[in-house]
Enzyme design. Structure first.
Site, PDB file in Angstrom:
ATOM      1  N   ASP A 106      -7.985  -8.813  -0.708  1.00 16.84           N
ATOM      2  CA  ASP A 106      -9.102  -9.143  -2.111  1.00 16.84           C
ATOM      3  C   ASP A 106      -9.953  -9.385  -1.801  1.00 16.84           C
ATOM      4  O   ASP A 106     -11.503  -9.092  -2.429  1.00 16.84           O
ATOM      5  CB  ASP A 106      -8.391  -9.658  -3.238  1.00 16.84           C
ATOM      6  CG  ASP A 106      -8.404  -7.705  -4.028  1.00 16.84           C
ATOM      7  OD1 ASP A 106      -8.539  -7.510  -4.205  1.00 16.84           O
ATOM      8  OD2 ASP A 106      -9.021  -8.892  -5.483  1.00 16.84           O
ATOM      9  N   CYS A 211     -11.770   2.463  -8.009  1.00 16.29           N
ATOM     10  CA  CYS A 211     -10.983   0.669  -8.018  1.00 16.29           C
ATOM     11  C   CYS A 211     -10.890  -0.530  -9.379  1.00 16.29           C
ATOM     12  O   CYS A 211      -9.670  -0.713  -9.658  1.00 16.29           O
ATOM     13  CB  CYS A 211     -11.747  -0.039  -6.768  1.00 16.29           C
ATOM     14  SG  CYS A 211     -11.178  -1.370  -6.571  1.00 16.29           S
ATOM     15  N   TYR A 215      -7.673  -1.202 -11.709  1.00 10.72           N
ATOM     16  CA  TYR A 215      -7.113  -2.484 -11.350  1.00 10.72           C
ATOM     17  C   TYR A 215      -6.944  -2.439 -13.029  1.00 10.72           C
ATOM     18  O   TYR A 215      -6.117  -3.600 -13.350  1.00 10.72           O
ATOM     19  CB  TYR A 215      -7.537  -3.389 -11.477  1.00 10.72           C
ATOM     20  CG  TYR A 215      -7.564  -3.870  -9.632  1.00 10.72           C
ATOM     21  CD1 TYR A 215      -6.716  -4.756  -9.405  1.00 10.72           C
ATOM     22  CD2 TYR A 215      -7.611  -2.989  -8.266  1.00 10.72           C
ATOM     23  CE1 TYR A 215      -6.653  -5.404  -8.158  1.00 10.72           C
ATOM     24  CE2 TYR A 215      -8.008  -3.013  -7.162  1.00 10.72           C
ATOM     25  CZ  TYR A 215      -6.993  -4.512  -7.102  1.00 10.72           C
ATOM     26  OH  TYR A 215      -6.881  -4.982  -5.699  1.00 10.72           O
ATOM     27  N   TYR A 241      -6.528  -8.366 -15.302  1.00 15.81           N
ATOM     28  CA  TYR A 241      -6.761  -7.469 -14.918  1.00 15.81           C
ATOM     29  C   TYR A 241      -6.754  -7.134 -15.938  1.00 15.81           C
ATOM     30  O   TYR A 241      -7.169  -5.314 -16.405  1.00 15.81           O
ATOM     31  CB  TYR A 241      -6.264  -6.921 -14.066  1.00 15.81           C
ATOM     32  CG  TYR A 241      -6.708  -7.529 -12.410  1.00 15.81           C
ATOM     33  CD1 TYR A 241      -8.032  -6.912 -11.984  1.00 15.81           C
ATOM     34  CD2 TYR A 241      -6.462  -8.101 -12.317  1.00 15.81           C
ATOM     35  CE1 TYR A 241      -8.817  -7.280 -11.457  1.00 15.81           C
ATOM     36  CE2 TYR A 241      -7.256  -8.574 -10.805  1.00 15.81           C
ATOM     37  CZ  TYR A 241      -7.872  -7.853 -10.259  1.00 15.81           C
ATOM     38  OH  TYR A 241      -8.662  -8.701  -8.558  1.00 15.81           O
ATOM     39  N   GLU A 283      -7.696   2.895  -1.999  1.00 16.52           N
ATOM     40  CA  GLU A 283      -7.060   2.060  -2.397  1.00 16.52           C
ATOM     41  C   GLU A 283      -5.319   2.308  -2.651  1.00 16.52           C
ATOM     42  O   GLU A 283      -4.651   1.202  -2.465  1.00 16.52           O
ATOM     43  CB  GLU A 283      -7.374   2.649  -3.752  1.00 16.52           C
ATOM     44  CG  GLU A 283      -8.648   1.613  -4.349  1.00 16.52           C
ATOM     45  CD  GLU A 283      -8.600   0.691  -4.077  1.00 16.52           C
ATOM     46  OE1 GLU A 283      -7.292   0.060  -4.592  1.00 16.52           O
ATOM     47  OE2 GLU A 283      -9.757  -0.760  -4.432  1.00 16.52           O
TER      48      GLU A 283
END
Length: 611
Positions: A106, A211, A215, A241, A283
């Site tokens: 990440d 993305c 998240y 998140y 993803e």
């Protein structure tokens, strides 16, 4: 509440029959072979697992570009959430080795994001857009700081972690897009006008927005599952998140994409959609690529051994697989092909009701069925809600419904409304029948997988099995075993009689048992039943895993009264993962009184088969 046709349940008009669904002609089917008439409205979302139409904000009254893309490609978000890594992280028992690897990957993601935002800011020609992109870049840098804190807290050594191929594919794709390396787009240094540069900024945001949205979605879903009594080892990750700050950043990314896309042509908007979809798929690959060092509950088939195991998948058809109940389709064929009056039939034709009389008879049958169905459901309910699930009491109660369904079928046969249907018309209707999104793809993946020893059986109250067979054959699915009632034909014309085989909940579960009894060798059967109505209850409960698709109110009302628990599938899997230690012991067992609810076939697919 009477059922009304969904628009265009058949993909194309039958030739020469034209299926026209207009306000002046709507058939109301009696649904006499299924007990879901009173709650057959279009699928509504369950509280969990289906990405909401505005997962980051409720402030938008009209869906923008990013929101339309999110809704269109929400299947990918489901698949990401159901990956073993995501389920383990949500449960809190993800091994540190896996989390260490994920954080290292990440970090590379975030560095690429920061660089992409920088390139997009250079391309944007609007001061407000530049400022917005700059703020998003600062948010990414703050997120990198959080990762550094996690690295320190967990004692991670990022230098020892190699970048996996899934990470490289996404970062390469993102940076190539931000550098203008998109089909039909000039690269940097060759951009002739500021407007061409602005397009690159829009394309870049198109590759980044999914993305951010994903998240934000995962953060909120995981946050809802937290138990405040027990500390979660990944609380900081989830808090980040699901925070208002990150949700706002995700929404800001969507808004920027919308702003930058305003001057673009339809063809250029298509480019953004392709970039958005590609990013979502990358993803999923990223989450699927995370290594695990522990047993997991997903996907269901991960430990499947075809020499030792057999996967038995059972499914209802009407409103489980289809958008419209099959009786509605058969009624439509009957009415549209009926003579306009009794006087224009030749002597060599099968004598049929006129279309006007047929409509009237059908409406009467429907009204009678609806009223009696509601009363039957009320009569079979226990006076008090059962505290503990009781399969025997439920079975006895459903015998009342079984008698009612058979009586209703007899009335339909006696009425003659099914007389004179042509077999070829029925087959063509089946070929053009619209099925629930993802249904066909799921079954195709099951039967085409050479590593699965799988059997698929369709158990249905449908009056005509040829309609079901045609629906699946049109998708190349001739391996599915269909168990349903059958029209009787003289030549290719129906007599109006039905060869009754599966009329009721009791007969459906008996067919389920008979099928399993035919597979009594030494292989271990794992049974999954997918259904949507009260008529499926006994099968759903006897299967090792019962999955309810949709939101049938009568199913929930009856089930709850008899002590059945309805658990959204994803939270159920997270709960199972918390307890899952030994792969050698089965965690799925029939007659538990627990049914799992889903809002789409994507959830079924992701759970059983995985990515």
């Amino acid at each position: 509440m009477l059922i009304r046709f969904a628009l265009n349940p058949i993909k194309a008009p039958l030739n020469p029959i034209h299926f026209i669904y207009s306000n002046s002609f709507r058939v109301v089917p009696p649904y006499s072979l299924r007990s879901c008439l009173v709650d057959s409205s279009p699928r509504s979302s369950m509280p969990m697992a289906m990405p909401p139409k505005s997962s980051m904000s409720s402030g938008h009254t009209e869906a923008g570009l990013a929101r339309r893309f999110w809704d269109k490609f929400n299947r990918e978000s489901i698949f990401a959430m159901y990956t073993p890594f995501a389920v383990c992280l949500a449960s809190g028992n993800l091994k540190i080795e896996s989390f260490r690897h994920y954080i290292s990957q990440d970090v590379h993601f975030l560095r690429a994001f920061a660089q992409a935002y920088e390139l997009a800011e250079e391309c944007a020609d609007d001061d407000d857009a530049k400022l917005g992109i700059s703020e998003l870049r600062k948010s990414v840098l703050e997120e990198l700081k959080m990762h550094n804190l996690l690295v320190q807290e967990w004692g991670l050594d990022l230098a020892k972690e190699n970048i996996n191929s899934a990470t490289v594919k996404y970062t390469d794709f993102l940076l190539a897009t931000a550098s203008g390396k998109v089909d039909a787009v000039k690269g940097p240094g060759k951009l002739a006008t500021p407007f061409e540069k602005t397009k690159i900024a829009a394309y870049t945001l198109g590759a980044m927005t999914p993305c951010m949205s994903l998240y934000a979605f995962l953060g909120k879903q995981f946050q809802e599952l937290l138990d405040n009594k027990d500390p979660h080892p990944f609380q900081k990750w989830i808090d980040n998140y699901s925070s208002e700050g990150f949700q706002a950043s995700a929404l800001q990314t969507e808004d920027l994409l919308e702003k930058l896309s305003v001057p673009l042509t339809g063809e250029e908007l298509d480019v953004i959609e392709k970039l958005y979809h590609q990013a979502m798929k990358l993803e999923i690959d990223f989450f699927c690529a995370q290594p695990l060092f522990q047993p997991t509950v997903v996907p269901l088939t991960k430990e499947h051994n075809p020499e030792r195991d057999r996967l038995m998948i059972f499914s209802d058809f009407d409103l489980t697989c289809t958008v419209v109940d099959s009786s509605a389709i058969l009624a439509e064929i009957a009415i549209l092909t009926a003579p306009k009056s009794d006087h224009n039939q030749s002597k060599d034709q099968t004598v049929r009701m006129s279309s006007i009389d047929l409509k009237s008879t059908w409406m009467e049958l429907s009204q009678e069925y609806t009223e009696e169905y509601e009363q039957c459901i009320e009569n079979m309910m226990p006076a008090e809600r059962l505290e503990n699930f009781d399969f025997q009491k439920l079975s006895v109660a459903l015998e009342q419904l079984s008698k009612f369904e058979k009586k209703a079928n007899d009335r339909v046969i006696e009425s003659g409304v099914l007389k004179g249907l042509n077999l070829e018309d029925i087959k063509r209707a089946g070929e053009r029948l619209i099925l629930q999104d993802g249904c066909i793809n799921f079954f195709q993946r099951v039967v085409k997988n050479e590593n699965l020893n799988a059997n698929v059986h369709i158990l249905s109250y449908c009056w005509c099995d040829e309609l079901i067979k045609s629906a699946f054959l049109s998708a190349g699915l001739n391996e599915l075993n269909v168990h349903a009632n059958e029209f009787t034909f003289e030549g290719s014309v129906s007599t109006g009689e039905i060869a009754k085989k599966v009329e009721s909940p009791v007969e459906k579960v008996q067919a389920f048992r008979n099928i399993l009894n035919n597979f009594n060798d030494e292989r271990k059967n794992l049974t999954v039943y997918i259904g949507d109505s009260v008529g499926d209850l006994l099968c759903l409960l006897e299967a090792d895993i019962g999955i309810v698709i949709g939101s049938s109110s009568s199913l929930r009302r009856v089930g709850t009264q008899f002590g059945i628990s309805f658990v959204p599938l994803f939270p159920g899997l997270v709960g199972k993962q918390k307890e899952y230690i030994d792969e050698s012991s089965s965690i799925w067992k029939g007659l538990s009184g627990v049914l799992y609810t889903v809002s789409s076939w994507a959830e079924v697919h992701a759970f059983i088969l995985g990515c």
